[in-house]
Write a protein that holds these residues in place. Structure first.
Motif, mmCIF file in Angstrom:
data_model
loop_
_atom_site.group_PDB
_atom_site.id
_atom_site.type_symbol
_atom_site.label_atom_id
_atom_site.label_comp_id
_atom_site.label_asym_id
_atom_site.label_seq_id
_atom_site.Cartn_x
_atom_site.Cartn_y
_atom_site.Cartn_z
ATOM 1 N N ASN A 156 0.819 -1.217 0.000
ATOM 2 C CA ASN A 156 0.000 0.000 0.000
ATOM 3 C C ASN A 156 0.852 1.267 0.000
ATOM 4 O O ASN A 156 0.493 2.263 -0.634
ATOM 5 C CB ASN A 156 -0.944 -0.017 1.199
ATOM 6 C CG ASN A 156 -2.058 -1.023 1.020
ATOM 7 O OD1 ASN A 156 -2.938 -0.855 0.193
ATOM 8 N ND2 ASN A 156 -2.008 -2.116 1.782
ATOM 9 N N TYR A 157 1.978 1.221 0.683
ATOM 10 C CA TYR A 157 2.870 2.387 0.702
ATOM 11 C C TYR A 157 3.381 2.694 -0.701
ATOM 12 O O TYR A 157 3.375 3.853 -1.144
ATOM 13 C CB TYR A 157 4.035 2.138 1.655
ATOM 14 C CG TYR A 157 5.104 3.206 1.601
ATOM 15 C CD1 TYR A 157 4.864 4.479 2.123
ATOM 16 C CD2 TYR A 157 6.331 2.953 1.013
ATOM 17 C CE1 TYR A 157 5.838 5.467 2.058
ATOM 18 C CE2 TYR A 157 7.309 3.926 0.950
ATOM 19 C CZ TYR A 157 7.058 5.193 1.470
ATOM 20 O OH TYR A 157 8.023 6.165 1.403
ATOM 21 N N LEU A 159 2.050 1.818 -3.619
ATOM 22 C CA LEU A 159 0.947 2.295 -4.452
ATOM 23 C C LEU A 159 0.666 3.773 -4.189
ATOM 24 O O LEU A 159 0.395 4.542 -5.113
ATOM 25 C CB LEU A 159 -0.307 1.465 -4.189
ATOM 26 C CG LEU A 159 -0.302 0.025 -4.726
ATOM 27 C CD1 LEU A 159 -1.540 -0.728 -4.249
ATOM 28 C CD2 LEU A 159 -0.234 0.005 -6.253
ATOM 29 N N SER A 160 0.745 4.190 -2.936
ATOM 30 C CA SER A 160 0.469 5.590 -2.595
ATOM 31 C C SER A 160 1.593 6.516 -3.042
ATOM 32 O O SER A 160 1.352 7.676 -3.383
ATOM 33 C CB SER A 160 0.241 5.734 -1.084
ATOM 34 O OG SER A 160 1.436 5.504 -0.365
ATOM 35 N N GLN A 195 -5.164 -8.592 -4.152
ATOM 36 C CA GLN A 195 -6.200 -7.645 -3.731
ATOM 37 C C GLN A 195 -6.511 -7.742 -2.239
ATOM 38 O O GLN A 195 -6.941 -6.756 -1.629
ATOM 39 C CB GLN A 195 -7.479 -7.874 -4.532
ATOM 40 C CG GLN A 195 -7.358 -7.551 -6.017
ATOM 41 C CD GLN A 195 -8.705 -7.567 -6.717
ATOM 42 O OE1 GLN A 195 -9.684 -7.036 -6.192
ATOM 43 N NE2 GLN A 195 -8.765 -8.163 -7.898
ATOM 44 N N TYR A 197 -4.604 -7.695 0.103
ATOM 45 C CA TYR A 197 -3.661 -6.888 0.874
ATOM 46 C C TYR A 197 -3.707 -5.406 0.492
ATOM 47 O O TYR A 197 -2.935 -4.609 1.015
ATOM 48 C CB TYR A 197 -2.248 -7.442 0.689
ATOM 49 C CG TYR A 197 -2.108 -8.839 1.253
ATOM 50 C CD1 TYR A 197 -1.774 -9.050 2.579
ATOM 51 C CD2 TYR A 197 -2.363 -9.953 0.456
ATOM 52 C CE1 TYR A 197 -1.669 -10.318 3.106
ATOM 53 C CE2 TYR A 197 -2.265 -11.234 0.969
ATOM 54 C CZ TYR A 197 -1.917 -11.410 2.303
ATOM 55 O OH TYR A 197 -1.832 -12.682 2.819
ATOM 56 N N ILE A 198 -4.603 -5.050 -0.428
ATOM 57 C CA ILE A 198 -4.758 -3.645 -0.819
ATOM 58 C C ILE A 198 -5.856 -3.006 0.018
ATOM 59 O O ILE A 198 -6.921 -3.590 0.226
ATOM 60 C CB ILE A 198 -5.094 -3.532 -2.322
ATOM 61 C CG1 ILE A 198 -3.966 -4.139 -3.164
ATOM 62 C CG2 ILE A 198 -5.319 -2.078 -2.719
ATOM 63 C CD1 ILE A 198 -4.269 -4.188 -4.655
ATOM 64 N N LYS A 199 -5.609 -1.801 0.504
ATOM 65 C CA LYS A 199 -6.589 -1.110 1.349
ATOM 66 C C LYS A 199 -7.919 -0.941 0.611
ATOM 67 O O LYS A 199 -7.928 -0.671 -0.596
ATOM 68 C CB LYS A 199 -6.063 0.270 1.756
ATOM 69 C CG LYS A 199 -4.866 0.234 2.687
ATOM 70 C CD LYS A 199 -4.536 1.603 3.244
ATOM 71 C CE LYS A 199 -4.171 2.586 2.153
ATOM 72 N NZ LYS A 199 -3.711 3.896 2.715
ATOM 73 N N THR A 202 -8.351 2.091 -1.588
ATOM 74 C CA THR A 202 -7.592 2.023 -2.846
ATOM 75 C C THR A 202 -8.287 1.116 -3.844
ATOM 76 O O THR A 202 -8.386 1.441 -5.039
ATOM 77 C CB THR A 202 -6.161 1.514 -2.588
ATOM 78 O OG1 THR A 202 -5.516 2.366 -1.632
ATOM 79 C CG2 THR A 202 -5.344 1.503 -3.877
ATOM 80 N N ARG A 203 -8.793 -0.014 -3.374
ATOM 81 C CA ARG A 203 -9.518 -0.926 -4.264
ATOM 82 C C ARG A 203 -10.716 -0.244 -4.904
ATOM 83 O O ARG A 203 -11.045 -0.505 -6.067
ATOM 84 C CB ARG A 203 -9.988 -2.169 -3.487
ATOM 85 C CG ARG A 203 -8.874 -3.114 -3.079
ATOM 86 C CD ARG A 203 -9.409 -4.521 -2.808
ATOM 87 N NE ARG A 203 -10.470 -4.534 -1.818
ATOM 88 C CZ ARG A 203 -10.300 -4.720 -0.518
ATOM 89 N NH1 ARG A 203 -9.067 -4.898 -0.043
ATOM 90 N NH2 ARG A 203 -11.319 -4.744 0.314
#
Length: 270
Positions: A156-157, A159-160, A195, A197-199, A202-203
């Motif tokens: 997630n970090y 991706l952000s 998916q 593990y993705i917030k 974000t999804r």
């Protein structure tokens, strides 16, 4: 996100499983003139130079609970940058006396570290189409770990950090480790999709497609940003400066570019 592990295993030796998380991140824009296209590449080169990329990878190292052994970084002419970080799961102990580590001496006993084939790399590729006005920025990232540390903790970090229009994400677990009875384990945590593990927030922002090969511990997720506001894709030009026909043509070009990258094939012009 929490990494769901199996019941704690009593291993023979250490954990030999190699876990690799790989990204292709894409930023797409429309730069009307050659000057705008050049300015976009210069902007990206500055925004994601080797120094900033090093800070990002350093944070990833801390996030997954690893330790830095070595950093190599390079900015390129005319554009692009690369950073490679060697990491270890075990703590790097400092030399006695002067408090300095001595990795350059392979015979030295002053440094105690378990080099477990772990590394983090990033390479950037800004480029532009000479005729259509489409410019793209691609960042390729690999987080490869061996042992108990997991690259999924940094998902997630990363991706952000790049706020990508398109992200192609791969996760693979290779090799095996043994318990004290000699039984092989080919994965040490539960997963059926990246998916998981993705917030959630974000999804919600992305259209996603999975291609997973469970029996081979291979997981693949493609992400395409749902929301499309032309103003967010114009570099050096405001939407209000364009004629209605221009807006439509540019929007079609941008969407076709994004769809081609997302699906991995060329789409004929209508």
């Amino acid at each position: 996100m929490e990494i769901k592990s199996f019941k704690k295993l009593k291993l023979y030796g250490f954990n030999n499983l190699t876990k690799t998380l790989s990204f292709n991140m894409y930023d797409i824009c429309y730069a009307k003139s050659p000057e705008h296209r050049q300015a976009y590449i210069e902007y990206i080169d500055e925004e994601y130079n080797a120094e900033r990329l090093t800070r990002i990878l350093t944070e990833v190292t801390h996030m997954i609970g690893a330790n830095i052994l070595n950093i190599a970084k390079q900015d390129y002419d005319p554009q692009g940058a690369s950073v490679t970080v060697l990491i270890s799961e075990g703590k790097v102990e400092e030399a006695e006396g002067n408090g300095e580590a001595a990795p350059e001496d392979p015979k030295s006993e002053a440094v105690v570290a378990h080099l477990d084939k772990s590394h983090i790399t990033v390479h950037t590729y800004p480029e532009s189409h000479p005729e259509a006005g489409i410019s793209t920025f691609r960042a390729d990232i690999d987080v490869s770990t061996c042992g108990e540390i997991s690259p999924l903790k940094a998902l997630n970090y990363l991706l952000s950090c790049f706020s990508a229009d398109i992200a192609i994400v791969d996760y693979r677990v290779r090799g095996f480790t043994r318990d004290v009875n000699g039984k092989k384990y080919y994965i040490d945590h539960k997963i059926n999709s990246i998916q998981n593990y993705i917030k959630p927030e974000t999804r919600e922002q992305y259209q996603m497609i999975d291609v997973n090969v469970y029996q081979e511990n291979i997981f693949h997720t493609k992400m395409l940003l749902k929301e499309f506001d032309l103003d967010n894709y114009l570099f050096g030009t405001a939407k209000s400066e364009l004629l209605p026909g221009e807006k439509k043509k540019i929007k079609q070009s941008l969407k076709r570019e994004m769809a081609e990258i997302f699906y991995g094939r060329n789409i004929p012009k209508v």
